[in-house]
Write an enzyme that holds these catalytic residues in place. Structure first.
Site, mmCIF file in Angstrom:
data_model
loop_
_atom_site.group_PDB
_atom_site.id
_atom_site.type_symbol
_atom_site.label_atom_id
_atom_site.label_comp_id
_atom_site.label_asym_id
_atom_site.label_seq_id
_atom_site.Cartn_x
_atom_site.Cartn_y
_atom_site.Cartn_z
ATOM 1 N N GLY A 209 0.811 -1.206 -0.007
ATOM 2 C CA GLY A 209 0.057 0.106 -0.067
ATOM 3 C C GLY A 209 0.788 1.225 -0.075
ATOM 4 N N GLY B 7 -0.255 4.628 0.195
ATOM 5 C CA GLY B 7 -1.099 5.399 0.637
ATOM 6 C C GLY B 7 -0.416 6.300 1.634
ATOM 7 N N PHE B 8 -1.126 7.033 2.283
ATOM 8 C CA PHE B 8 -0.498 7.718 3.429
ATOM 9 C C PHE B 8 0.399 6.956 4.521
ATOM 10 C CE2 PHE B 8 -4.286 10.534 2.381
ATOM 11 C CZ PHE B 8 -3.622 11.603 2.419
ATOM 12 N N VAL C 51 -1.993 -7.412 -4.064
ATOM 13 C CA VAL C 51 -1.809 -8.684 -2.901
ATOM 14 C C VAL C 51 -3.123 -9.041 -2.557
ATOM 15 C CG1 VAL C 51 -1.002 -8.984 -0.590
ATOM 16 C CG2 VAL C 51 0.608 -7.480 -2.034
ATOM 17 N N GLU D 270 -19.093 17.126 1.561
ATOM 18 C CA GLU D 270 -18.306 17.694 0.529
ATOM 19 C C GLU D 270 -18.734 17.389 -0.898
ATOM 20 O OE1 GLU D 270 -14.378 17.879 3.423
ATOM 21 O OE2 GLU D 270 -14.294 16.297 1.808
ATOM 22 N N ASP E 113 -5.721 3.166 7.579
ATOM 23 C CA ASP E 113 -7.423 2.525 7.697
ATOM 24 C C ASP E 113 -7.578 1.246 7.945
ATOM 25 O OD1 ASP E 113 -7.902 5.109 7.126
ATOM 26 O OD2 ASP E 113 -8.891 4.805 5.050
ATOM 27 N N ALA F 42 -6.487 10.701 7.570
ATOM 28 C CA ALA F 42 -5.078 11.007 6.831
ATOM 29 C C ALA F 42 -4.318 11.159 8.175
ATOM 30 C CB ALA F 42 -5.117 11.884 5.976
ATOM 31 N N GLN F 43 -4.512 11.746 9.156
ATOM 32 C CA GLN F 43 -3.561 11.926 10.174
ATOM 33 C C GLN F 43 -3.017 10.861 11.054
ATOM 34 O OE1 GLN F 43 -1.110 14.058 11.365
ATOM 35 N NE2 GLN F 43 -1.561 15.455 9.564
HETATM 36 C C1 LIG Z 1 -13.403 10.672 -0.722
HETATM 37 C C2 LIG Z 1 -12.665 10.563 0.579
HETATM 38 C C3 LIG Z 1 -12.527 11.484 1.124
HETATM 39 C C4 LIG Z 1 -11.765 11.951 2.288
HETATM 40 N N1 LIG Z 1 -11.431 12.981 2.937
HETATM 41 C C5 LIG Z 1 -10.743 13.109 4.079
HETATM 42 C C6 LIG Z 1 -10.381 14.102 4.812
HETATM 43 O O1 LIG Z 1 -10.900 15.337 4.154
HETATM 44 N N2 LIG Z 1 -9.510 14.141 5.846
HETATM 45 C C7 LIG Z 1 -8.898 13.159 6.387
HETATM 46 O O2 LIG Z 1 -8.291 13.169 7.319
HETATM 47 N N3 LIG Z 1 -9.212 11.973 5.625
HETATM 48 C C8 LIG Z 1 -10.097 11.776 4.681
HETATM 49 N N4 LIG Z 1 -10.340 10.386 4.059
HETATM 50 C C9 LIG Z 1 -9.611 9.372 4.530
HETATM 51 C C10 LIG Z 1 -8.279 9.146 4.279
HETATM 52 O O3 LIG Z 1 -8.134 9.453 2.631
HETATM 53 C C11 LIG Z 1 -7.808 7.962 4.608
HETATM 54 O O4 LIG Z 1 -8.063 7.615 6.128
HETATM 55 C C12 LIG Z 1 -6.294 7.465 4.141
HETATM 56 O O5 LIG Z 1 -6.084 7.895 2.972
HETATM 57 C C13 LIG Z 1 -5.686 6.209 4.784
HETATM 58 O O6 LIG Z 1 -4.364 6.155 4.546
HETATM 59 P P1 LIG Z 1 -3.753 4.675 4.284
HETATM 60 O O7 LIG Z 1 -2.500 4.898 3.913
HETATM 61 O O8 LIG Z 1 -4.352 3.780 5.236
HETATM 62 O O9 LIG Z 1 -4.878 4.246 2.790
HETATM 63 P P2 LIG Z 1 -4.805 4.745 1.440
HETATM 64 O O10 LIG Z 1 -4.577 6.119 1.407
HETATM 65 O O11 LIG Z 1 -6.251 4.253 0.830
HETATM 66 O O12 LIG Z 1 -3.759 3.871 0.578
HETATM 67 C C14 LIG Z 1 -3.912 2.469 0.385
HETATM 68 C C15 LIG Z 1 -3.351 2.107 -0.707
HETATM 69 O O13 LIG Z 1 -3.092 0.557 -0.864
HETATM 70 C C16 LIG Z 1 -3.274 0.128 -2.225
HETATM 71 N N5 LIG Z 1 -3.950 -1.074 -2.008
HETATM 72 C C17 LIG Z 1 -4.981 -1.516 -1.471
HETATM 73 N N6 LIG Z 1 -5.347 -2.814 -1.660
HETATM 74 C C18 LIG Z 1 -4.290 -3.335 -2.149
HETATM 75 C C19 LIG Z 1 -4.041 -4.415 -2.397
HETATM 76 N N7 LIG Z 1 -4.550 -5.601 -2.078
HETATM 77 N N8 LIG Z 1 -2.732 -4.695 -3.186
HETATM 78 C C20 LIG Z 1 -1.944 -3.913 -3.472
HETATM 79 N N9 LIG Z 1 -2.260 -2.343 -3.129
HETATM 80 C C21 LIG Z 1 -3.457 -2.304 -2.565
HETATM 81 C C22 LIG Z 1 -4.219 1.134 -2.878
HETATM 82 O O14 LIG Z 1 -4.234 1.209 -4.071
HETATM 83 C C23 LIG Z 1 -3.542 2.597 -2.111
HETATM 84 O O15 LIG Z 1 -2.674 3.100 -2.844
HETATM 85 C C24 LIG Z 1 -11.134 10.376 2.819
HETATM 86 C C25 LIG Z 1 -11.230 9.251 2.207
HETATM 87 C C26 LIG Z 1 -12.139 9.401 1.153
HETATM 88 C C27 LIG Z 1 -12.276 8.108 0.510
#
Ligand SMILES: Cc1cc2nc3c(=O)[nH]c(=O)nc-3n(C[C@H](O)[C@H](O)[C@H](O)COP(=O)(O)OP(=O)(O)OC[C@H]3O[C@@H](n4cnc5c(N)ncnc54)[C@H](O)[C@@H]3O)c2cc1C
Length: 409
Positions: free
Chosen positions: A5, A7-8, A76, A165, A295, A310-311
């Site tokens: 992953g 992401g953040f 994965v 939003e 998440d 995100a935080q």
């Molecule tokens: C529409 C929307 C609006 C939001 N607005 C806000 C906001 O205003 N403020 C805030 O704080 N938070 C907000 N959030 C929540 C925030 O974006 C998430 O909490 C944050 O992105 C979580 O980070 P993460 O790294 O856990 O997951 P993510 O950022 O979702 O990253 C997960 C990564 O894992 C990859 N992935 C997933 N499954 C697999 C797999 N099986 N194999 C390989 N790769 C995989 C994905 O492609 C992705 O790149 C929002 C979320 C959404 C959907």
């Protein structure tokens, strides 16, 4: 170290492992996309305020200066905890000494009949682009029908930050489009309904901020239905409790979050919502070489599970990176402690709400400016920051919009 992953959380872990641990670890980052998505602005792509490329950043570019980190594009589909391998969709396996699971979350349709088939989610870039195209197509169809639009209704399910939003941005989009490009449509032709099961919007916020948000949406023409739940989504209507029906062909689902197929497939402890249960240092009990962040992780603070924002994801990702390095150098692990930086949501131009950890509550223009500034700061890449600034200046200062393209139709 295999990090699943980008992401953040995943990239925050990588950043620590790549800098503080550059001589100690070799890192492979796996993601099913070649880019990082800035999810908080997906709704702006869905409402044609930003372009997809403005909120996406190539993972390889992010990692290019780190010699001990490589990227692998792939999905994965499973983790063999005993063999210490992750399984990719094509069948290949990657071995690890340490594993960081940071795959985020996905939409939860809560088993509502027809929701998965007929409603649109906004969780990935593909989702956002599909919604944008659907909205643009709906507007064109309405315009060809005549001044009343023939039922240009969008129902948004879920009154949390994403639903609010989305509703606010869509109201702005349609009001502007109808007054500029679709002058043959009457203003009343476009209807936006926001349905929330609880008795108020933005339940995580203070009551007065929820009320402000509700009023701001009504002022923009959004019908807010509180205390109502969706029983069924059909291709041409939404059925509410009490069997009330809303005729509409576009439904946006922002009602819930689930941890996704990978977390579901793992036979380990889970918290509410299927998130992976973690120890204080964010590793899994019984498999201490596996960490979870963001998440997907059910990290707790003061007895409650942290919100999926995100935080927490950024802070947990950094913490996991440091725990792995601590283990390798024989240092003691530390418990994760979350530093609350507050929460915010925007309704649209000059309307937002923010709650700071100090107890200060903001609403209106000040909160909106804070929201704009913070989102620019947290975006990855200078090009993206400049592109978003330009698009927002275009949209909010000149009140124009130029991205409404029906792609792929
Ligand atoms: C529409 C929307 C609006 C939001 N607005 C806000 C906001 O205003 N403020 C805030 O704080 N938070 C907000 N959030 C929540 C925030 O974006 C998430 O909490 C944050 O992105 C979580 O980070 P993460 O790294 O856990 O997951 P993510 O950022 O979702 O990253 C997960 C990564 O894992 C990859 N992935 C997933 N499954 C697999 C797999 N099986 N194999 C390989 N790769 C995989 C994905 O492609 C992705 O790149 C929002 C979320 C959404 C959907």
């Amino acid at each position: 170290v295999v990090v699943v992953g980008a992401g953040f959380a995943g990239l925050a872990a990588c950043q620590v492992l790549a800098t503080e641990g550059r001589h100690a670890v070799e890192v492979v980052v796996v993601d099913r996309h070649s880019y990082n998505t800035f999810q908080p602005l997906l709704y702006q792509v869905a409402t044609a305020g930003l372009n997809p490329g403005d909120i996406a950043y190539p993972v390889r570019s992010y990692l290019r200066s780190h010699e001990n980190v490589s990227f692998r594009l792939g999905e994965v589909v499973g983790v063999d905890l005993d063999k210490r391998q992750v399984v990719l969709a094509e069948g290949e396996q990657l071995s690890y000494d340490y594993l960081v699971l940071a795959t985020g979350a996905t939409t939860n349709f809560f088993g509502v009949p027809g929701a998965r088939e007929n409603a649109h989610a906004i969780y990935t870039m593909e989702d956002a682009v599909k919604v944008r195209d659907r909205l643009a197509q709906a507007l064109e169809q309405a315009a060809s029908f005549g001044p009343t639009g023939g039922g240009l209704t969008v129902v948004i399910v879920g009154g949390g930050p994403t639903g609010v939003e989305m509703a606010g941005a869509l109201a702005e989009l349609w009001s502007l489009e109808i007054s500029t490009s679709f002058k043959n449509l009457e203003k009343s032709a476009a209807r936006i309904v926001l349905v929330e099961q609880l008795d108020r919007l933005l339940a995580a916020f203070d009551q007065p901020l929820s009320r402000y948000c509700e009023q701001a949406l009504w002022q923009r023409g959004v019908e807010v239905m509180l205390g109502r739940s969706v029983k069924e989504v059909r291709p041409d209507r939404v059925v509410l409790d009490g069997d009330e029906e809303i005729a509409c062909k576009t439904v946006i689902w922002s009602a819930g979050v689930s941890s996704g197929a990978l977390a579901d497939s793992m036979q380990v402890g889970k918290t509410k919502g299927g998130r992976l249960a973690v120890e204080a240092s964010l590793c899994l009990s019984g498999h201490r070489e596996v960490f979870a962040a963001g998440d997907i992780a059910g990290a707790t603070e003061d007895g409650g599970v942290l919100p999926q924002l995100a935080q927490p994801a950024l802070q947990e990702g950094r913490h996991v990176g440091r725990q792995i390095l601590a283990r390798l150098s024989g240092e003691k692990e530390t418990a994760f402690s979350y530093k609350d930086k507050g929460i915010m949501a925007t309704i649209g131009r000059r309307a937002a709400v923010a709650e700071l950890p100090s107890g200060v509550k903001l609403r209106g223009t000040l909160a909106w400016l804070a929201w704009l500034g913070l989102h620019i700061v947290f975006l990855l890449g200078l090009r993206n920051r400049l592109a978003v600034l330009l698009n927002w200046a275009w949209r909010y200062l000149w009140w124009k919009r130029g991205n409404r393209v029906i792609a792929g139709v």
